[in-house]
Design a protein around this motif. Structure first.
Motif, mmCIF file in Angstrom:
data_model
loop_
_atom_site.group_PDB
_atom_site.id
_atom_site.type_symbol
_atom_site.label_atom_id
_atom_site.label_comp_id
_atom_site.label_asym_id
_atom_site.label_seq_id
_atom_site.Cartn_x
_atom_site.Cartn_y
_atom_site.Cartn_z
ATOM 1 N N PRO A 57 -3.399 16.571 -58.103
ATOM 2 C CA PRO A 57 -3.143 17.794 -58.947
ATOM 3 C C PRO A 57 -2.421 17.623 -60.257
ATOM 4 C CG PRO A 57 -1.468 17.966 -56.460
ATOM 5 C CD PRO A 57 -2.660 16.341 -56.323
ATOM 6 N N SER A 58 -1.787 16.051 -60.141
ATOM 7 C CA SER A 58 -1.438 16.113 -61.453
ATOM 8 C C SER A 58 -2.637 15.334 -62.553
ATOM 9 C CB SER A 58 -0.138 14.059 -61.437
ATOM 10 O OG SER A 58 -1.278 13.362 -60.844
ATOM 11 N N MET A 82 -4.893 25.034 -63.715
ATOM 12 C CA MET A 82 -3.234 25.253 -63.350
ATOM 13 C C MET A 82 -2.475 26.308 -62.582
ATOM 14 S SD MET A 82 -0.284 22.085 -63.289
ATOM 15 C CE MET A 82 0.988 23.370 -64.517
ATOM 16 N N GLY A 119 2.721 18.860 -59.540
ATOM 17 C CA GLY A 119 2.567 18.171 -60.107
ATOM 18 C C GLY A 119 3.048 16.703 -60.207
#
Lengths: 294, 311
Positions: B113-114, B121, B167
């Motif tokens: 996710p980061s 997002m 994140g």
């Protein structure tokens, strides 16, 4: 709850039971990992599911988790409702220009700080490190005001300049790498009569391939994902995919069509995910380099 | 005419770092100074008939309740997000650092996710948080919790924090590298002495990685204070995001600045807000750097210590 109470119970237990505890622990750890994975992966899945539903399915109550038939037409709509490929091309050009330039300039500056010396070097290095601490957005707005007065808004020139100016963080990454190369290599090149410029291009730059790749990937995905700079500096017809997918995909009433936007977002992140899956170690390397030596 | 050969001609160094030095002057120093000059005017972004107003913008700012409220919210947000992020990324790293099955897969899942672009997002989480069609309310509905509107006041503040924590993976990777640098003997020695897992973490592991923890705290504080795009995009409204549609609870300082610039066309006042913010962030960073002396543990000379231990 078990997670927080367990260590306390352990502390009270005598040291001999240590192995027994270790045997029991993994189950809780795997449950925790599973829960965390749902949190981290869930939004991706929900996005993909939304991209495959009809608008009616998306809005139905109670919620239908899976679409009855996968609506690939959402992807067609996402590609045609706006000039998707055109915007993707803008993103690609901008990201490539910036990444190539910033990688080369950061490598050169990093090389200077690692292998060369002159009065003022230490002070300049302190300056470069402290610019890492200046919040980007604070300089972005005044830069916008300034550039709009000299006619550089709605062109790609700002990205060229930002690229040429090197990025403090990447400079640091390159400096760390170049500083670790043995001096003998340098001596040999000097004996062979190579100047610093030739030495940089023919010996040091090729050696730094892993850092070059890391730098390129980081800046490429960074520019591809950046929202605020293109939103500020570029008009809607010249802007990047990041801005375009938030601005288009509306029905005649001006409401976003969530299923089509989801399809657009899926296609928008696919390049980033592909890059990430195939080059994960380069991303990890950059994170490691920044933290451990920072 | 032959000059004495030097290994390091000064000009070469300056030539190599030139791109950055020129860029720093033109793209950081000049814009900031220009911003300061604009902050002394009533410039509206386009009209040529602007006037010098001296420090009037700064004086107005001191009495601007909205700006101070936004600053307070930003501080509160930072005070919540930074400890959660640091503890969370350390926690993830501790999990991944154990001998587990498929550890590479979990690391990828946590890290992924980061790297997701902020726009994607926001779109994703808006779908999750959607009041009627979102999966979150659907799951909560099963346990009998009625539909919650996640994207309005005051819940949207916590939704924003959730999105930020999503994140965590970037921090986790840094922590992981730090943990792998902690000598295993040190932790084992503590266990032999009868220390529990928690005690080892608290008194051995954390002090050993404190320089990196500190680095993380600094970058996260600076990052959270300037939070802007996430609150701008995480709203119920659709179409091009504007500062005007951000719910009250997420009106962070930078959102307020953006509004002054592009909604009120007050470039002078907005620039003054930027400069005050710059000074505040600088001051906070200084305070953090100073405080670090008391809790960051720097290893002075590992090799010497080790030699002493083996003798």
């Amino acid at each position: 709850m078990t997670v927080t109470t367990r260590p306390r119970a352990q502390r009270a237990a005598p040291p001999t039971s240590h192995t027994a505890k270790n045997r029991r622990r993994p189950a809780t750890v795997y449950i925790l990992i599973l829960a965390l994975s749902i949190f981290f992966v869930g939004p991706f899945l929900w996005l993909v599911l939304a991209a495959l539903k009809t608008p009616a399915e998306w809005a139905s109550l109670p919620i239908s988790v899976l679409p009855e038939h996968a609506q690939w037409s959402n992807f067609v709509a996402a590609l045609t409702d706006m000039n998707f490929l055109g915007y993707a091309g803008n993103s690609m050009i901008l990201a490539t220009i910036y990444s190539v330039l910033v990688t080369l300039s950061s490598a050169a500056v990093g090389f200077g700080f690692a292998r060369l010396t002159a009065p003022g070097k230490k002070a300049l290095f302190v300056v470069i490190l402290s610019t890492m601490m200046i919040p980007q957005i604070l300089t972005l707005l005044p830069t916008y005001v300034l550039f709009s007065r000299i006619g550089m808004v709605n062109t790609y020139w700002p990205w060229v300049l930002w690229g040429l100016a090197a990025s403090p963080y990447l400079v640091f990454l390159f400096r760390q790498f170049f500083a670790a190369i043995p001096r003998e290599l340098e001596d040999a090149a000097i004996i062979d009569g190579a100047g610093w410029l030739r030495m940089f291009f023919t010996i040091f730059l090729p050696l730094s391939r892993p850092v070059l790749i890391t730098s390129f990937l980081l800046s490429f995905t960074g520019t591809w994902g950046d929202y605020i700079a293109p939103a500020l500096f570029l008009d809607l017809d010249r802007t990047t995919l990041a801005v375009a997918i938030t601005a288009w995909y509306q029905d005649p009433h001006g409401n976003v069509i969530p299923t089509v936007q989801a399809a657009g977002a899926v296609m928008y992140i696919i390049p980033v995910l592909l890059i990430f899956f195939f080059t994960q170690r380069y991303f990890i390397r950059s994170a490691v380099g920044s933290g451990v030596k920072g | 005419m032959a000059r004495k050969w030097t290994r390091y001609p000064k000009k070469t160094f300056y030539a190599f770092i030139g791109p950055w030095a020129i860029g720093f002057v033109l793209l950081t120093a000049v814009p900031m100074l220009y911003g300061f000059l604009v902050s002394l005017t009533n410039f509206d972004g386009s009209s040529p008939r602007w006037k010098w107003v001296g420090l009037r913008n700064y004086l107005e700012l001191f009495n601007d309740g909205d700006a101070w409220a936004a600053l307070g919210r930003t501080m509160a947000f930072t005070a919540i997000v930074v400890p959660l992020s640091v503890a969370g990324s350390l926690g993830l790293a501790l999990i991944i650092n154990r001998r587990l099955r498929a550890v590479g897969l979990w690391r990828t899942v946590f890290f992924l996710p980061s790297v997701v672009p902020v726009v994607a997002m926001a779109i994703m989480w808006k779908l999750v948080f959607n009041k009627d069609a979102g999966i979150l309310n659907a799951v909560l509905g099963v346990v009998g919790i009625g539909p919650i509107d996640w994207l309005v006041d005051p819940t949207v503040f916590y939704s924003l924090i959730t999105v930020m924590l999503w994140g965590l993976g970037g921090g986790m990777v840094i922590m992981l590298a730090a943990l792998q640098g902690v000598p295993v003997e040190l932790e084992e020695a503590a266990v032999v002495d009868g220390a529990g897992r928690w005690t080892v973490l608290r008194h051995v592991t954390v002090p050993m990685i404190s320089p990196i923890l500190f680095f993380q705290v600094i970058t996260m504080v600076i990052g959270s204070l300037q939070i802007f795009v996430q609150p701008l995009l995480l709203t119920n409204s659709s179409g091009i995001a504007g500062a005007g549609t951000v719910p009250e609870s997420n009106r962070m300082y930078m959102v307020q600045v953006y509004q002054e610039f592009f909604l009120s066309n007050r470039f002078g006042y907005g620039s003054a807000m930027l400069w005050i913010f710059f000074i505040i962030i600088l001051g906070l960073t200084m305070v953090l750097l100073r405080s670090s002396r008391s809790w960051v543990h720097y290893e002075v000379d590992t090799d010497a210590e080790r030699e002493g231990a083996t003798k």
